[in-house]
Design a protein around this motif. Structure first.
Motif, PDB file in Angstrom:
ATOM      1  N   ASN A 140     -36.909   9.573 -13.632  1.00  0.00           N
ATOM      2  CA  ASN A 140     -37.202  10.229 -12.361  1.00  0.00           C
ATOM      3  C   ASN A 140     -37.142  11.729 -12.538  1.00  0.00           C
ATOM      4  N   PHE A 141     -37.758  12.427 -11.627  1.00  0.00           N
ATOM      5  CA  PHE A 141     -37.596  13.875 -11.564  1.00  0.00           C
ATOM      6  C   PHE A 141     -37.355  14.269 -10.118  1.00  0.00           C
ATOM      7  N   ARG A 142     -36.573  15.304  -9.956  1.00  0.00           N
ATOM      8  CA  ARG A 142     -36.256  15.804  -8.627  1.00  0.00           C
ATOM      9  C   ARG A 142     -36.425  17.313  -8.606  1.00  0.00           C
ATOM     10  N   ILE A 143     -36.999  17.824  -7.541  1.00  0.00           N
ATOM     11  CA  ILE A 143     -37.214  19.246  -7.361  1.00  0.00           C
ATOM     12  C   ILE A 143     -36.056  19.815  -6.562  1.00  0.00           C
ATOM     13  N   LEU A 144     -35.402  20.800  -7.122  1.00  0.00           N
ATOM     14  CA  LEU A 144     -34.306  21.482  -6.446  1.00  0.00           C
ATOM     15  C   LEU A 144     -34.791  22.872  -6.064  1.00  0.00           C
ATOM     16  N   ASP A 145     -35.226  22.996  -4.851  1.00  0.00           N
ATOM     17  CA  ASP A 145     -35.782  24.271  -4.381  1.00  0.00           C
ATOM     18  C   ASP A 145     -34.645  25.194  -3.980  1.00  0.00           C
ATOM     19  N   ILE A 146     -33.873  25.577  -4.997  1.00  0.00           N
ATOM     20  CA  ILE A 146     -32.693  26.413  -4.787  1.00  0.00           C
ATOM     21  C   ILE A 146     -32.939  27.749  -5.459  1.00  0.00           C
ATOM     22  N   ARG A 147     -32.848  28.803  -4.704  1.00  0.00           N
ATOM     23  CA  ARG A 147     -33.050  30.128  -5.267  1.00  0.00           C
ATOM     24  C   ARG A 147     -31.773  30.611  -5.945  1.00  0.00           C
ATOM     25  N   ALA A 148     -31.934  31.080  -7.152  1.00  0.00           N
ATOM     26  CA  ALA A 148     -30.769  31.593  -7.884  1.00  0.00           C
ATOM     27  C   ALA A 148     -30.267  32.864  -7.223  1.00  0.00           C
ATOM     28  N   PRO A 149     -28.966  33.059  -7.169  1.00  0.00           N
ATOM     29  CA  PRO A 149     -28.425  34.280  -6.568  1.00  0.00           C
ATOM     30  C   PRO A 149     -28.865  35.514  -7.344  1.00  0.00           C
ATOM     31  N   SER A 150     -29.296  36.516  -6.633  1.00  0.00           N
ATOM     32  CA  SER A 150     -29.740  37.745  -7.283  1.00  0.00           C
ATOM     33  C   SER A 150     -28.536  38.492  -7.849  1.00  0.00           C
ATOM     34  N   GLY A 151     -28.724  39.093  -8.975  1.00  0.00           N
ATOM     35  CA  GLY A 151     -27.618  39.817  -9.610  1.00  0.00           C
ATOM     36  C   GLY A 151     -27.885  39.986 -11.082  1.00  0.00           C
ATOM     37  N   ASP A 152     -26.846  40.348 -11.808  1.00  0.00           N
ATOM     38  CA  ASP A 152     -26.990  40.573 -13.239  1.00  0.00           C
ATOM     39  C   ASP A 152     -27.104  39.241 -13.966  1.00  0.00           C
ATOM     40  N   ASP A 153     -27.454  39.309 -15.236  1.00  0.00           N
ATOM     41  CA  ASP A 153     -27.541  38.128 -16.069  1.00  0.00           C
ATOM     42  C   ASP A 153     -26.162  37.499 -16.242  1.00  0.00           C
ATOM     43  N   TYR A 154     -26.195  36.217 -16.569  1.00  0.00           N
ATOM     44  CA  TYR A 154     -24.954  35.466 -16.730  1.00  0.00           C
ATOM     45  C   TYR A 154     -24.166  36.015 -17.919  1.00  0.00           C
ATOM     46  N   GLU A 155     -22.906  36.277 -17.697  1.00  0.00           N
ATOM     47  CA  GLU A 155     -22.016  36.768 -18.740  1.00  0.00           C
ATOM     48  C   GLU A 155     -20.778  35.885 -18.781  1.00  0.00           C
ATOM     49  N   THR A 156     -20.315  35.614 -19.988  1.00  0.00           N
ATOM     50  CA  THR A 156     -19.151  34.769 -20.151  1.00  0.00           C
ATOM     51  C   THR A 156     -18.423  35.157 -21.428  1.00  0.00           C
ATOM     52  N   SER A 157     -17.114  34.919 -21.408  1.00  0.00           N
ATOM     53  CA  SER A 157     -16.307  35.162 -22.598  1.00  0.00           C
ATOM     54  C   SER A 157     -16.222  33.919 -23.484  1.00  0.00           C
ATOM     55  N   GLU A 158     -16.731  32.796 -22.986  1.00  0.00           N
ATOM     56  CA  GLU A 158     -16.703  31.555 -23.750  1.00  0.00           C
ATOM     57  C   GLU A 158     -17.859  31.521 -24.748  1.00  0.00           C
ATOM     58  N   SER A 159     -17.706  30.693 -25.753  1.00  0.00           N
ATOM     59  CA  SER A 159     -18.745  30.563 -26.768  1.00  0.00           C
ATOM     60  C   SER A 159     -19.942  29.795 -26.205  1.00  0.00           C
ATOM     61  N   THR A 160     -21.090  29.992 -26.834  1.00  0.00           N
ATOM     62  CA  THR A 160     -22.289  29.271 -26.418  1.00  0.00           C
ATOM     63  C   THR A 160     -22.103  27.762 -26.559  1.00  0.00           C
ATOM     64  N   TYR A 161     -21.392  27.360 -27.613  1.00  0.00           N
ATOM     65  CA  TYR A 161     -21.108  25.935 -27.815  1.00  0.00           C
ATOM     66  C   TYR A 161     -20.344  25.355 -26.635  1.00  0.00           C
ATOM     67  N   LYS A 162     -19.344  26.091 -26.130  1.00  0.00           N
ATOM     68  CA  LYS A 162     -18.546  25.616 -24.991  1.00  0.00           C
ATOM     69  C   LYS A 162     -19.405  25.552 -23.728  1.00  0.00           C
ATOM     70  N   VAL A 163     -20.259  26.542 -23.509  1.00  0.00           N
ATOM     71  CA  VAL A 163     -21.124  26.540 -22.327  1.00  0.00           C
ATOM     72  C   VAL A 163     -22.089  25.363 -22.377  1.00  0.00           C
ATOM     73  N   ALA A 164     -22.690  25.119 -23.553  1.00  0.00           N
ATOM     74  CA  ALA A 164     -23.623  24.002 -23.699  1.00  0.00           C
ATOM     75  C   ALA A 164     -22.915  22.666 -23.539  1.00  0.00           C
ATOM     76  N   THR A 165     -21.722  22.548 -24.100  1.00  0.00           N
ATOM     77  CA  THR A 165     -20.961  21.296 -23.986  1.00  0.00           C
ATOM     78  C   THR A 165     -20.603  20.995 -22.537  1.00  0.00           C
ATOM     79  N   ASP A 166     -20.172  22.014 -21.802  1.00  0.00           N
ATOM     80  CA  ASP A 166     -19.826  21.811 -20.392  1.00  0.00           C
ATOM     81  C   ASP A 166     -21.043  21.365 -19.583  1.00  0.00           C
ATOM     82  N   LEU A 167     -22.207  21.923 -19.886  1.00  0.00           N
ATOM     83  CA  LEU A 167     -23.406  21.525 -19.159  1.00  0.00           C
ATOM     84  C   LEU A 167     -23.783  20.078 -19.471  1.00  0.00           C
TER      85      LEU A 167
END
Length: 253
Positions: A140-167
């Motif tokens: 299945n596919f679903r459309i989420l017509d949700i506008r991303a909050p305006s602001g700066d790019d995503y910044e994190t102190s966690e590693s990319t591996y941790k961010v990908a794993t959490d997702l």
């Protein structure tokens, strides 16, 4: 003595004929679970092509692609999973066999290289081999017509591996939630994901971060495809560069 030896040989041959190999056990398990081949789970995030004006076109394209691939390869496992389409991004979970994944990866690469498809850039987060069960009974596919909050790019102190794993964990929990829904209520549950389980929906800024980042822990579709079609190369050992070549008296030396 000869008769005793002959009897032992016959007994061994009977036992060998009844003994199951590991391959036999795997195939028997697949038959019990109604699996034709080993199942794999493939998760990727992507940026939609700027030329794609309608979000529904992306889902309809892959729906048609999966049907055509299954019709052309009846022995392969069917595709199940979920595609969440945001205004400019998407995240996709696919469950199928190796043959189907190779064809899907080919389609990714050709569309990205030619710039004519619905996906402009994509990153593979994980490819889980030999999963025991499917989280999704259909695609299945679903459309989420949700506008991303305006602001700066995503910044994190966690590693990319941790961010990908959490997702990925987030998507697995979403699949587990949908698997528990009654079949008659599945459509309503998927239409109300943003209201019922907003914490299980990936954030757009995180998806964009993973798509744009260049980290070795996540790969492009072309990287995975090259692993299947890369031509083997000859390896020259250091011992082969000396003369005279060393003599090996035993095979394990």
């Amino acid at each position: 003595m000869a008769s005793v030896v002959g009897m032992e040989d016959r007994e061994d041959s009977v036992i060998d004929g009844q003994r199951m190999s590991l391959l036999d056990m795997v195939e028997e398990k697949n038959r019990v679970n109604n699996k034709k081949t080993l199942l794999h789970r493939f998760v990727f995030v992507a940026k939609l092509n700027q030329n794609s004006t309608e979000q529904t076109e992306v889902g309809e394209y892959y729906d048609s692609l999966f049907k055509n691939l299954h019709n052309n390869n009846q022995n392969a496992e069917g595709v199940t999973g979920l595609m969440l389409v945001y205004p400019r991004l998407c995240v996709h979970v696919i469950e199928s066999s190796t043959e189907m994944f190779q064809e899907i990866l080919k389609d990714f690469c050709s569309n990205i290289e030619e710039g004519t498809g619905h996906i402009e850039n994509a990153k593979v987060l994980v490819l889980s081999h030999d999963i025991p069960v499917r989280l999704y009974q259909q695609w299945n596919f679903r459309i989420l017509d949700i506008r991303a909050p305006s602001g700066d790019d995503y910044e994190t102190s966690e590693s990319t591996y941790k961010v990908a794993t959490d997702l990925v964990i987030q998507l697995l929990k979403l699949g587990s939630y949908l698997a528990k829904q009654p079949k008659l209520n599945l459509k309503n549950a998927m239409d109300s994901l943003h209201e019922k389980v907003p914490e299980l929906l990936p954030q757009q800024d995180i998806i964009a971060y993973l798509v744009e980042t260049e980290d070795s822990c996540i790969s492009k579709p072309s990287d995975y495809l090259n692993k299947y079609y890369r031509i083997p190369f000859d390896v020259c050992l250091e011992s082969e560069k000396s003369w005279p070549m060393p003599t090996r008296l035993f095979p394990y030396n």
